[in-house]
Design a protein around this motif. Sequence first.
Motif, PDB file in Angstrom:
ATOM      1  N   ARG A  42      65.995  55.573  40.809  1.00  0.00           N
ATOM      2  CA  ARG A  42      64.851  54.846  41.349  1.00  0.00           C
ATOM      3  C   ARG A  42      64.515  53.649  40.483  1.00  0.00           C
ATOM      4  NH1 ARG A  42      59.960  56.966  41.103  1.00  0.00           N
ATOM      5  NH2 ARG A  42      60.757  59.024  40.664  1.00  0.00           N
ATOM      6  N   LEU A  43      64.506  53.871  39.160  1.00  0.00           N
ATOM      7  CA  LEU A  43      64.211  52.769  38.249  1.00  0.00           C
ATOM      8  C   LEU A  43      65.228  51.655  38.414  1.00  0.00           C
ATOM      9  CD1 LEU A  43      63.161  54.615  34.997  1.00  0.00           C
ATOM     10  CD2 LEU A  43      61.722  53.393  36.593  1.00  0.00           C
ATOM     11  N   ARG A  44      66.490  52.049  38.607  1.00  0.00           N
ATOM     12  CA  ARG A  44      67.536  51.041  38.788  1.00  0.00           C
ATOM     13  C   ARG A  44      67.255  50.195  40.024  1.00  0.00           C
ATOM     14  NH1 ARG A  44      72.453  51.254  41.529  1.00  0.00           N
ATOM     15  NH2 ARG A  44      74.021  49.823  40.720  1.00  0.00           N
ATOM     16  N   ALA A  45      66.906  50.870  41.128  1.00  0.00           N
ATOM     17  CA  ALA A  45      66.605  50.129  42.359  1.00  0.00           C
ATOM     18  C   ALA A  45      65.423  49.205  42.158  1.00  0.00           C
ATOM     19  CB  ALA A  45      66.322  51.113  43.496  1.00  0.00           C
ATOM     20  N   GLN A  46      64.393  49.733  41.478  1.00  0.00           N
ATOM     21  CA  GLN A  46      63.215  48.905  41.224  1.00  0.00           C
ATOM     22  C   GLN A  46      63.564  47.688  40.400  1.00  0.00           C
ATOM     23  OE1 GLN A  46      60.263  51.189  39.283  1.00  0.00           O
ATOM     24  NE2 GLN A  46      59.876  52.509  41.044  1.00  0.00           N
ATOM     25  N   THR A  47      64.309  47.917  39.304  1.00  0.00           N
ATOM     26  CA  THR A  47      64.632  46.795  38.425  1.00  0.00           C
ATOM     27  C   THR A  47      65.455  45.749  39.164  1.00  0.00           C
ATOM     28  OG1 THR A  47      65.043  48.626  36.918  1.00  0.00           O
ATOM     29  CG2 THR A  47      65.078  46.442  35.975  1.00  0.00           C
ATOM     30  N   LYS A  48      66.350  46.216  40.021  1.00  0.00           N
ATOM     31  CA  LYS A  48      67.145  45.277  40.816  1.00  0.00           C
ATOM     32  C   LYS A  48      66.253  44.414  41.679  1.00  0.00           C
ATOM     33  CE  LYS A  48      71.824  46.605  42.063  1.00  0.00           C
ATOM     34  NZ  LYS A  48      72.630  47.290  43.057  1.00  0.00           N
ATOM     35  N   GLN A  49      65.352  45.071  42.386  1.00  0.00           N
ATOM     36  CA  GLN A  49      64.460  44.349  43.285  1.00  0.00           C
ATOM     37  C   GLN A  49      63.611  43.348  42.501  1.00  0.00           C
ATOM     38  OE1 GLN A  49      64.432  44.464  46.512  1.00  0.00           O
ATOM     39  NE2 GLN A  49      62.593  43.313  46.938  1.00  0.00           N
ATOM     40  N   GLN A  50      63.082  43.786  41.361  1.00  0.00           N
ATOM     41  CA  GLN A  50      62.229  42.891  40.569  1.00  0.00           C
ATOM     42  C   GLN A  50      63.019  41.707  40.047  1.00  0.00           C
ATOM     43  OE1 GLN A  50      60.704  45.816  37.912  1.00  0.00           O
ATOM     44  NE2 GLN A  50      58.878  46.189  39.128  1.00  0.00           N
ATOM     45  N   LEU A  51      64.264  41.991  39.638  1.00  0.00           N
ATOM     46  CA  LEU A  51      65.116  40.906  39.158  1.00  0.00           C
ATOM     47  C   LEU A  51      65.342  39.886  40.267  1.00  0.00           C
ATOM     48  CD1 LEU A  51      66.988  39.792  36.932  1.00  0.00           C
ATOM     49  CD2 LEU A  51      68.814  41.117  37.950  1.00  0.00           C
ATOM     50  N   LEU A  52      65.580  40.421  41.490  1.00  0.00           N
ATOM     51  CA  LEU A  52      65.772  39.525  42.633  1.00  0.00           C
ATOM     52  C   LEU A  52      64.554  38.640  42.844  1.00  0.00           C
ATOM     53  CD1 LEU A  52      67.873  39.079  44.913  1.00  0.00           C
ATOM     54  CD2 LEU A  52      66.511  40.584  46.318  1.00  0.00           C
ATOM     55  N   GLU A  53      63.369  39.244  42.723  1.00  0.00           N
ATOM     56  CA  GLU A  53      62.147  38.472  42.927  1.00  0.00           C
ATOM     57  C   GLU A  53      62.019  37.365  41.884  1.00  0.00           C
ATOM     58  OE1 GLU A  53      58.730  40.945  43.071  1.00  0.00           O
ATOM     59  OE2 GLU A  53      59.407  41.986  44.862  1.00  0.00           O
ATOM     60  N   TYR A  54      62.269  37.732  40.608  1.00  0.00           N
ATOM     61  CA  TYR A  54      62.157  36.722  39.556  1.00  0.00           C
ATOM     62  C   TYR A  54      63.149  35.590  39.771  1.00  0.00           C
ATOM     63  CZ  TYR A  54      58.805  39.114  36.582  1.00  0.00           C
ATOM     64  OH  TYR A  54      57.663  39.681  36.087  1.00  0.00           O
ATOM     65  N   LYS A  55      64.389  35.983  40.161  1.00  0.00           N
ATOM     66  CA  LYS A  55      65.421  34.962  40.394  1.00  0.00           C
ATOM     67  C   LYS A  55      64.992  34.007  41.489  1.00  0.00           C
ATOM     68  CE  LYS A  55      69.931  36.787  39.160  1.00  0.00           C
ATOM     69  NZ  LYS A  55      71.129  37.410  39.686  1.00  0.00           N
ATOM     70  N   SER A  56      64.455  34.575  42.587  1.00  0.00           N
ATOM     71  CA  SER A  56      64.072  33.709  43.698  1.00  0.00           C
ATOM     72  C   SER A  56      62.923  32.798  43.289  1.00  0.00           C
ATOM     73  CB  SER A  56      63.704  34.552  44.921  1.00  0.00           C
ATOM     74  OG  SER A  56      62.661  35.426  44.596  1.00  0.00           O
ATOM     75  N   MET A  57      62.018  33.301  42.439  1.00  0.00           N
ATOM     76  CA  MET A  57      60.936  32.430  41.975  1.00  0.00           C
ATOM     77  C   MET A  57      61.485  31.288  41.127  1.00  0.00           C
ATOM     78  SD  MET A  57      57.981  33.039  43.031  1.00  0.00           S
ATOM     79  CE  MET A  57      56.669  32.561  41.950  1.00  0.00           C
ATOM     80  N   VAL A  58      62.453  31.626  40.275  1.00  0.00           N
ATOM     81  CA  VAL A  58      63.060  30.571  39.439  1.00  0.00           C
ATOM     82  C   VAL A  58      63.724  29.527  40.321  1.00  0.00           C
ATOM     83  CG1 VAL A  58      64.933  30.135  37.829  1.00  0.00           C
ATOM     84  CG2 VAL A  58      63.359  32.007  37.399  1.00  0.00           C
ATOM     85  N   ASP A  59      64.455  29.995  41.343  1.00  0.00           N
ATOM     86  CA  ASP A  59      65.106  29.041  42.249  1.00  0.00           C
ATOM     87  C   ASP A  59      64.089  28.189  42.976  1.00  0.00           C
ATOM     88  OD1 ASP A  59      67.785  31.320  43.211  1.00  0.00           O
ATOM     89  OD2 ASP A  59      67.619  29.816  41.612  1.00  0.00           O
ATOM     90  N   ALA A  60      62.988  28.836  43.382  1.00  0.00           N
ATOM     91  CA  ALA A  60      61.971  28.086  44.129  1.00  0.00           C
ATOM     92  C   ALA A  60      61.325  27.042  43.241  1.00  0.00           C
ATOM     93  CB  ALA A  60      60.921  29.056  44.659  1.00  0.00           C
ATOM     94  N   ASN A  61      61.114  27.375  41.969  1.00  0.00           N
ATOM     95  CA  ASN A  61      60.462  26.411  41.086  1.00  0.00           C
ATOM     96  C   ASN A  61      61.335  25.212  40.773  1.00  0.00           C
ATOM     97  OD1 ASN A  61      58.038  27.673  40.876  1.00  0.00           O
ATOM     98  ND2 ASN A  61      58.583  28.873  39.071  1.00  0.00           N
ATOM     99  N   GLU A  62      62.653  25.385  40.976  1.00  0.00           N
ATOM    100  CA  GLU A  62      63.526  24.250  40.671  1.00  0.00           C
ATOM    101  C   GLU A  62      63.433  23.157  41.719  1.00  0.00           C
ATOM    102  OE1 GLU A  62      66.955  26.632  38.179  1.00  0.00           O
ATOM    103  OE2 GLU A  62      67.344  25.938  40.205  1.00  0.00           O
TER     104      GLU A  62
END
Lengths: 225, 180
Positions: A42-62
């Motif tokens: 479960r933690l793995r799935a959560q961390t994956k999802q959170q990582l995806l969110e952070y990545k998309s925010m970084v892409d959006a800020n660019e």
Amino acid sequence: METQSEEQAVTKPADSGGEGGPPQVAGAQAARPEDRMTLLLRLRAQTKQQLLEYKSMVDANEEKTPEQIMQEKQIEAKIEELENEVEEAKTAFEMKKLALDSVLMDNMKQILNLNKLIMKSQQETWDLEEKLLDVRKKRLQLKQASERKLLEIQTEKNKQKDDLDSMENSDKIKAIQQNLETEIQITTVIQHVFQNLILGSKVNWAEDPALKETVLQLEKNLTMI
Amino acid sequence: MSALRPLDKLPGLNTATILLVGTEDALLQQLADSMLKADCTSELKVHLARSLPLPCSVNRPRIDLIVFVVNLHSKLSLQSVEESLCHLDAAFFLGKVAFLATGAGRDSHCSIHRNTVVKLAHTYRSPLLFCDLEIEDFRAAMAQRLVRLLQICAGHVPGVSALNLLSLMRGSENPSLEDL
């Protein structure tokens, strides 16, 4: 003027393993490594999802925001454009998902058909095996019947032999045999007497055919008959 | 007293934090209790506040969802909420903010019109939920809903993100909203 804002925090500990309920008793010790596994997954799935969110925010800020101050209406028009793009992307994604699902459906249908065939063949195999079993049973029964018949024949034969033997051993037979023997002895004596009579009389018995015949007859050994 | 930013801190492992902002302390406390009683596989942290901005002195974890509770019976709550909204970073409104309007059941006591909150939610492009927090059953149901919302906003549900949920929820909204 800013009011002093109060803040209170309340927390709740997690139920490890994900089931809300009383804590596990000692008897469930074997389940704990599995719970740890599920927790880790479960933690793995959560961390994956959170990582995806952070990545998309970084892409959006660019992305560069427009420098000029645009009018409100233009901003709203731009917003609508972007929203439309998002909607189109979503519908395209949904179509792709549907297409994949239909392929998946086909596969599942094929699997189902194959399963039905397998079940039918298994049923047929079962029926044939049953028939084989019946034939074998019948053969066994026939064998047993023939065995019985042969046994009967043998017992009959034995009985006959026994009867014969018993017959032979019966007294009547013995008496008759005795009589026969005495008669044979008497006749043999009579034979010898007549032989000696004829020989003693010194007659040439070879010339007379009737006499010859009598003498030859007298030679017969009666015990051989 | 800086503005709250959504992604400035790293998330805690298996932890989801919700911030309830509203003037009605009793209602907020009751809602917090219902949420903590709800069934959830992740650790829940509920923070309550009367208004933003929050004092910086407190060491708090990353906030995943902010729910503004507006009581339709009092104009003060609406005012306080509107003032608090200015102290929020714009990035929060990408699915991490929700409005909750309570007290709509007793129409005679309502001093704020329903459409006001609807317009407010529409301006900030955030979902609006209606619930009578005074009634136990409705509160429990809303708590369950908020827990699910919180899990998605915290990234605990694979495949669904806060933004995704926002557009999903918006799709089912009343299309007559566009006329407002």
